[in-house]
Motif scaffolding. Structure first.
Motif, PDB file in Angstrom:
ATOM      1  N   LEU A  77       0.781  -1.326  -0.215  1.00  0.00           N
ATOM      2  CA  LEU A  77       0.207   0.000  -0.139  1.00  0.00           C
ATOM      3  C   LEU A  77       0.838   1.299   0.025  1.00  0.00           C
ATOM      4  O   LEU A  77       0.657   2.231  -0.685  1.00  0.00           O
ATOM      5  CB  LEU A  77      -1.054   0.187   1.333  1.00  0.00           C
ATOM      6  N   GLU A  78       1.842   1.176   0.690  1.00  0.00           N
ATOM      7  CA  GLU A  78       2.892   2.449   1.085  1.00  0.00           C
ATOM      8  C   GLU A  78       3.421   2.693  -0.530  1.00  0.00           C
ATOM      9  O   GLU A  78       3.503   3.954  -1.041  1.00  0.00           O
ATOM     10  CB  GLU A  78       3.668   2.152   1.998  1.00  0.00           C
ATOM     11  N   ALA A  79       3.835   1.494  -0.988  1.00  0.00           N
ATOM     12  CA  ALA A  79       4.286   1.678  -2.558  1.00  0.00           C
ATOM     13  C   ALA A  79       3.111   2.298  -3.532  1.00  0.00           C
ATOM     14  O   ALA A  79       3.746   3.193  -4.299  1.00  0.00           O
ATOM     15  CB  ALA A  79       4.909   0.302  -3.034  1.00  0.00           C
ATOM     16  N   ARG A  90      -7.475   5.620  -4.969  1.00  0.00           N
ATOM     17  CA  ARG A  90      -6.552   4.903  -5.960  1.00  0.00           C
ATOM     18  C   ARG A  90      -5.716   3.984  -5.623  1.00  0.00           C
ATOM     19  O   ARG A  90      -5.504   2.828  -6.345  1.00  0.00           O
ATOM     20  CB  ARG A  90      -6.150   6.000  -6.815  1.00  0.00           C
ATOM     21  N   ALA A  91      -4.941   4.251  -4.460  1.00  0.00           N
ATOM     22  CA  ALA A  91      -4.065   3.277  -4.208  1.00  0.00           C
ATOM     23  C   ALA A  91      -4.391   2.207  -3.417  1.00  0.00           C
ATOM     24  O   ALA A  91      -4.142   1.100  -3.541  1.00  0.00           O
ATOM     25  CB  ALA A  91      -2.994   4.032  -3.143  1.00  0.00           C
ATOM     26  N   ALA A  92      -5.514   2.218  -2.850  1.00  0.00           N
ATOM     27  CA  ALA A  92      -6.347   1.130  -2.065  1.00  0.00           C
ATOM     28  C   ALA A  92      -6.945   0.411  -3.213  1.00  0.00           C
ATOM     29  O   ALA A  92      -6.927  -1.143  -3.133  1.00  0.00           O
ATOM     30  CB  ALA A  92      -7.416   1.655  -1.405  1.00  0.00           C
ATOM     31  N   VAL A  93      -7.586   0.723  -4.244  1.00  0.00           N
ATOM     32  CA  VAL A  93      -7.997   0.114  -5.305  1.00  0.00           C
ATOM     33  C   VAL A  93      -7.214  -0.662  -6.157  1.00  0.00           C
ATOM     34  O   VAL A  93      -7.160  -1.755  -6.424  1.00  0.00           O
ATOM     35  CB  VAL A  93      -8.863   1.041  -6.266  1.00  0.00           C
ATOM     36  N   GLU A  94      -5.738  -0.084  -6.534  1.00  0.00           N
ATOM     37  CA  GLU A  94      -4.753  -0.790  -6.983  1.00  0.00           C
ATOM     38  C   GLU A  94      -4.353  -1.760  -6.158  1.00  0.00           C
ATOM     39  O   GLU A  94      -4.061  -2.984  -6.655  1.00  0.00           O
ATOM     40  CB  GLU A  94      -3.850   0.119  -7.364  1.00  0.00           C
TER      41      GLU A  94
END
Length: 188
Positions: A77-79, A90-94
């Motif tokens: 998630l951090e990446a 967006r990061a969570a969905v990815e």
């Protein structure tokens, strides 16, 4: 000859027990987690840190489930947040897409609660990214107790998100045997 498969609930085979609560109120976000780690019916540790900040302190995270699995997911998630700065959704969905489709990640057993100044999200290995309409997330064995308490306390005028989270976690700790009263609480 192969050894027989044991058909036991996961909590009897591995680490069990966590309560994570995220509360959003009046521009403040509070996330709290208890410190108890249990194996079966034995308390192994009382001061685990299941709530932490990532993305240079802009995102709060809490996890329930297998610790190594959760750390792996938090690193991913951090990446994603480095790739999509200030875009938690967006990061969570990815991350959820990767978690669901990657052969290695698919086996990870954890739930993540994440929050920034704008959103609170629950991320699961089934590919779900959910934003609760009331801004409250409860996960882990005591999560439903903390969630119910927080929803009730949100009707009390004058309480901050921090106060709601702290009181709700105390109630959960009084009910759930897998939750202790040693909380880590982070606020945005």
């Amino acid at each position: 000859m192969d050894s027989p498969q044991l058909d036991l609930p996961r909590d009897l085979l591995g680490w069990h027990g966590t309560t994570i609560l995220c509360v959003r109120r009046d521009g403040q976000v509070a996330m709290a987690g208890d410190g108890q780690v249990s194996m079966g019916q034995t308390v192994v540790k009382n001061n685990a840190r299941k709530v932490r900040r990532i993305a240079n302190g802009r995102v709060l995270t809490g996890f329930a489930g297998a610790t190594a699995d959760a750390f792996t997911l938090l690193e991913r998630l951090e990446a994603k947040l480095e790739r999509y700065p200030d875009q938690l959704e967006r990061a969570a969905v990815e991350l959820a897409k990767d978690w669901r489709t990657d052969k290695y990640l698919r086996r990870l057993e954890a739930l993540l609660a994440v929050a920034d100044k704008d959103r609170s999200l629950l991320i699961t290995g089934q590919g779900d990214v959910m934003e609760p309409e009331d801004g409250i997330i409860g996960i882990g064995s005591g999560g439903n107790f903390a969630l119910a308490a927080a929803r009730a306390l949100m009707t009390v005028d004058g309480l901050t998100a921090e106060e709601v989270a702290r009181r709700s976690m105390t109630i959960a700790a009084d009910i759930c045997v897998y939750t202790n009263g040693r909380f880590v609480l982070e606020i945005l």
